[in-house]
Design a protein around this motif. Structure first.
Motif, PDB file in Angstrom:
ATOM      1  N   LEU A 160       0.835  -1.195   0.000  1.00  0.00           N
ATOM      2  CA  LEU A 160       0.000   0.000   0.000  1.00  0.00           C
ATOM      3  C   LEU A 160       0.872   1.247   0.000  1.00  0.00           C
ATOM      4  CD1 LEU A 160      -2.749  -0.876   2.620  1.00  0.00           C
ATOM      5  CD2 LEU A 160      -2.991  -0.779   0.157  1.00  0.00           C
ATOM      6  N   ALA A 161       0.395   2.273  -0.633  1.00  0.00           N
ATOM      7  CA  ALA A 161       1.103   3.552  -0.611  1.00  0.00           C
ATOM      8  C   ALA A 161       0.863   4.220   0.734  1.00  0.00           C
ATOM      9  CB  ALA A 161       0.607   4.443  -1.738  1.00  0.00           C
TER      10      ALA A 161
ATOM     11  N   LYS B  92      -9.462  10.867   5.935  1.00  0.00           N
ATOM     12  CA  LYS B  92      -9.352   9.919   7.045  1.00  0.00           C
ATOM     13  C   LYS B  92      -8.497   8.715   6.672  1.00  0.00           C
ATOM     14  CE  LYS B  92     -13.394  11.471   9.385  1.00  0.00           C
ATOM     15  NZ  LYS B  92     -14.535  11.161  10.193  1.00  0.00           N
ATOM     16  N   VAL B  93      -8.541   8.310   5.405  1.00  0.00           N
ATOM     17  CA  VAL B  93      -7.679   7.212   4.960  1.00  0.00           C
ATOM     18  C   VAL B  93      -6.221   7.631   5.070  1.00  0.00           C
ATOM     19  CG1 VAL B  93      -6.986   5.837   2.967  1.00  0.00           C
ATOM     20  CG2 VAL B  93      -9.401   6.193   3.451  1.00  0.00           C
ATOM     21  N   ASN B  94      -5.909   8.869   4.684  1.00  0.00           N
ATOM     22  CA  ASN B  94      -4.529   9.359   4.788  1.00  0.00           C
ATOM     23  C   ASN B  94      -4.067   9.421   6.226  1.00  0.00           C
ATOM     24  OD1 ASN B  94      -3.961   9.589   2.065  1.00  0.00           O
ATOM     25  ND2 ASN B  94      -4.788  11.650   1.935  1.00  0.00           N
ATOM     26  N   LYS B  95      -4.949   9.828   7.144  1.00  0.00           N
ATOM     27  CA  LYS B  95      -4.585   9.846   8.563  1.00  0.00           C
ATOM     28  C   LYS B  95      -4.262   8.447   9.057  1.00  0.00           C
ATOM     29  CE  LYS B  95      -7.164  13.894  10.101  1.00  0.00           C
ATOM     30  NZ  LYS B  95      -8.310  14.353  10.908  1.00  0.00           N
TER      31      LYS B  95
ATOM     32  N   PRO C 281       2.156   3.114   8.950  1.00  0.00           N
ATOM     33  CA  PRO C 281       2.864   3.078   7.659  1.00  0.00           C
ATOM     34  C   PRO C 281       3.252   1.668   7.271  1.00  0.00           C
ATOM     35  CG  PRO C 281       4.315   3.848   9.385  1.00  0.00           C
ATOM     36  CD  PRO C 281       2.956   3.696  10.014  1.00  0.00           C
ATOM     37  N   GLN C 282       3.583   1.497   6.002  1.00  0.00           N
ATOM     38  CA  GLN C 282       4.032   0.212   5.498  1.00  0.00           C
ATOM     39  C   GLN C 282       5.432  -0.094   6.001  1.00  0.00           C
ATOM     40  OE1 GLN C 282       2.556  -2.163   3.409  1.00  0.00           O
ATOM     41  NE2 GLN C 282       0.727  -1.044   4.000  1.00  0.00           N
TER      42      GLN C 282
END
Length: 123
Positions: A35-36, A108-111, A117-118
């Motif tokens: 995932l990015a 909210k997805v970015n938060k 993080p990956q």
């Protein structure tokens, strides 16, 4: 006279045996499959306008009374009450994590992706 000796690959190719042993090509992704750390910002679909009826009544009253607020006090109060109620409902909806369609908004997805993080390397 003896037949010429061809390499083995030529006889397999002519006889069609190469088709049976041929494997499908292996897929090699250009990047690692992970995932990015962020998603593209998407605009939320606009909701329908609220308090249109109350606003129309208020403006009609203004027009009938030459834009004087005193005779239209009741219509103005009704409009402001409707706006306050709609704003309160909008704030309560913002506190919910899912939108009306059941999807998370991109902010909210970015938060969440920043919080988790990956893992790109192993310790």
């Amino acid at each position: 006279m003896a037949a010429p000796a061809y390499p083995a690959w030529v006889t397999r190719w002519v006889s069609g045996q190469w088709r049976n042993k041929k494997r499908p090509p292996t897929l090699r992704p250009p990047r690692a499959l992970a995932l990015a750390d962020k998603v593209a910002n998407r605009r939320e679909q606009s909701t329908e306008a609220t308090c249109i009826t109350e606003m129309s009544v208020m403006m009609a009253c203004w027009k009938q009374n030459d834009f004087n607020d005193v005779p239209c006090a009741e219509e103005i109060r009704t409009f402001y009450d409707c706006v306050a109620k709609a704003e309160k409902e909008r704030r309560n909806q913002n506190e919910d994590t899912l939108s009306s369609r059941g999807n998370l908004p991109s902010s909210k997805v970015n938060k969440l992706l920043k919080r988790f993080p990956q893992i790109t390397h192993y310790v």
